[in-house]
Design an enzyme around this catalytic site. Sequence first.
Site, mmCIF file in Angstrom:
data_model
loop_
_atom_site.group_PDB
_atom_site.id
_atom_site.type_symbol
_atom_site.label_atom_id
_atom_site.label_comp_id
_atom_site.label_asym_id
_atom_site.label_seq_id
_atom_site.Cartn_x
_atom_site.Cartn_y
_atom_site.Cartn_z
ATOM 1 C CE LYS A 54 -3.742 -2.424 2.265
ATOM 2 N NZ LYS A 54 -4.266 -2.981 3.507
ATOM 3 C CD GLN A 98 -3.453 -4.703 6.473
ATOM 4 O OE1 GLN A 98 -3.590 -3.644 5.872
ATOM 5 N NE2 GLN A 98 -3.785 -5.850 5.940
ATOM 6 C CG ASP A 123 -10.177 -1.060 5.142
ATOM 7 O OD1 ASP A 123 -9.874 -1.575 4.058
ATOM 8 O OD2 ASP A 123 -9.512 -1.217 6.189
HETATM 9 N N1 GUN Z 1 -6.612 -7.495 5.956
HETATM 10 C C1 GUN Z 1 -6.942 -8.275 4.890
HETATM 11 N N2 GUN Z 1 -7.744 -7.600 4.030
HETATM 12 C C2 GUN Z 1 -7.933 -6.376 4.573
HETATM 13 C C3 GUN Z 1 -8.667 -5.218 4.157
HETATM 14 O O1 GUN Z 1 -9.314 -5.177 3.109
HETATM 15 N N3 GUN Z 1 -8.586 -4.151 4.986
HETATM 16 C C4 GUN Z 1 -7.892 -4.168 6.152
HETATM 17 N N4 GUN Z 1 -7.908 -3.062 6.918
HETATM 18 N N5 GUN Z 1 -7.205 -5.214 6.568
HETATM 19 C C5 GUN Z 1 -7.236 -6.306 5.779
#
Ligand code: GUN
Length: 287
Positions: A54, A98, A123
């Site tokens: 990211k 996360q 998200d």
């Molecule tokens: N962990 C796995 N997929 C995701 C996601 O789409 N968002 C977040 N915040 N954590 C994750």
Amino acid sequence: MSAKILYGKEFAAKIKESAREQVEELKSKFGVTPGLTVIIVGENPASQVYVRNKHKTCEELGIVSEVVALPEDTNKDDLLAKIDELNANPNVHGILVQLPLPAAIKAHSDEILNRIDPRKDVDGFHPVNVGKLVIGTPDLVPCTPAGCIEMLDLAGIEIDGKNAVIIGRSNIVGKPLLHLLLARHATVTVCHTHTKNLPEIARQADILVAASGKPKLVTADMIKPGATVIDVGINRIAPKKLVGDVDFDAAVDVAGAITPVPGGVGLLTVAMLMKNVVKAARLQLEA
Ligand code: GUN
């Protein structure tokens, strides 16, 4: 006959290019540089890879990226205080915690996610954003299901009037995808662990989305010839071996189009996150 293979790379590149243009526009027209802060708690190796990815993508597109790495034993109140600080910072347009959180605070995941200002919730997990999606006025939508829709659109696969079957009812993929497909006028069925006749239902699908977290759950006999199969699964079956939820080698002979794992729709998730950061920055300009 062999299916058209929908590789994520080319689609992700298009989405990122469009996000990059939008970043430029925000800078030149409004003097705003979109900013994303990702909070990672603990040392989960998969999460570390996702967070690095990211960060790298933000840098490619001109988005300001900050990673806040907190120790495994961070308590709930410290995490909430950090979120409050980021909510109040006008240079931070997107906040992402996360997941999964460490075992000691996992039970508080909802309370923690709900603390994020809905306009910064890139998200799309906040109840305000979930509610907006359900009533048909979406702002920030979860990235992985949004990537599924974007892939269908970019591949020129019609959604309107089609039978879509989703295997999996998670808050991250299955449930939001149900609403996204419904908004595009598909007839949608959501299957899950208690579904009695999964193969029979799956075989009705013009668009079959596997998001169950079970390797090879979807076998060739569950696919209608010519159907589009989107595999959202990411299952690590050996230290260096990732597989999806679909038995790809058999499915490729039946489906009309199919996404591989790795290298499929998963690559669109980060690209859609970048779009959400831009969208969040716009929402905050309007407010
Ligand atoms: N962990 C796995 N997929 C995701 C996601 O789409 N968002 C977040 N915040 N954590 C994750």
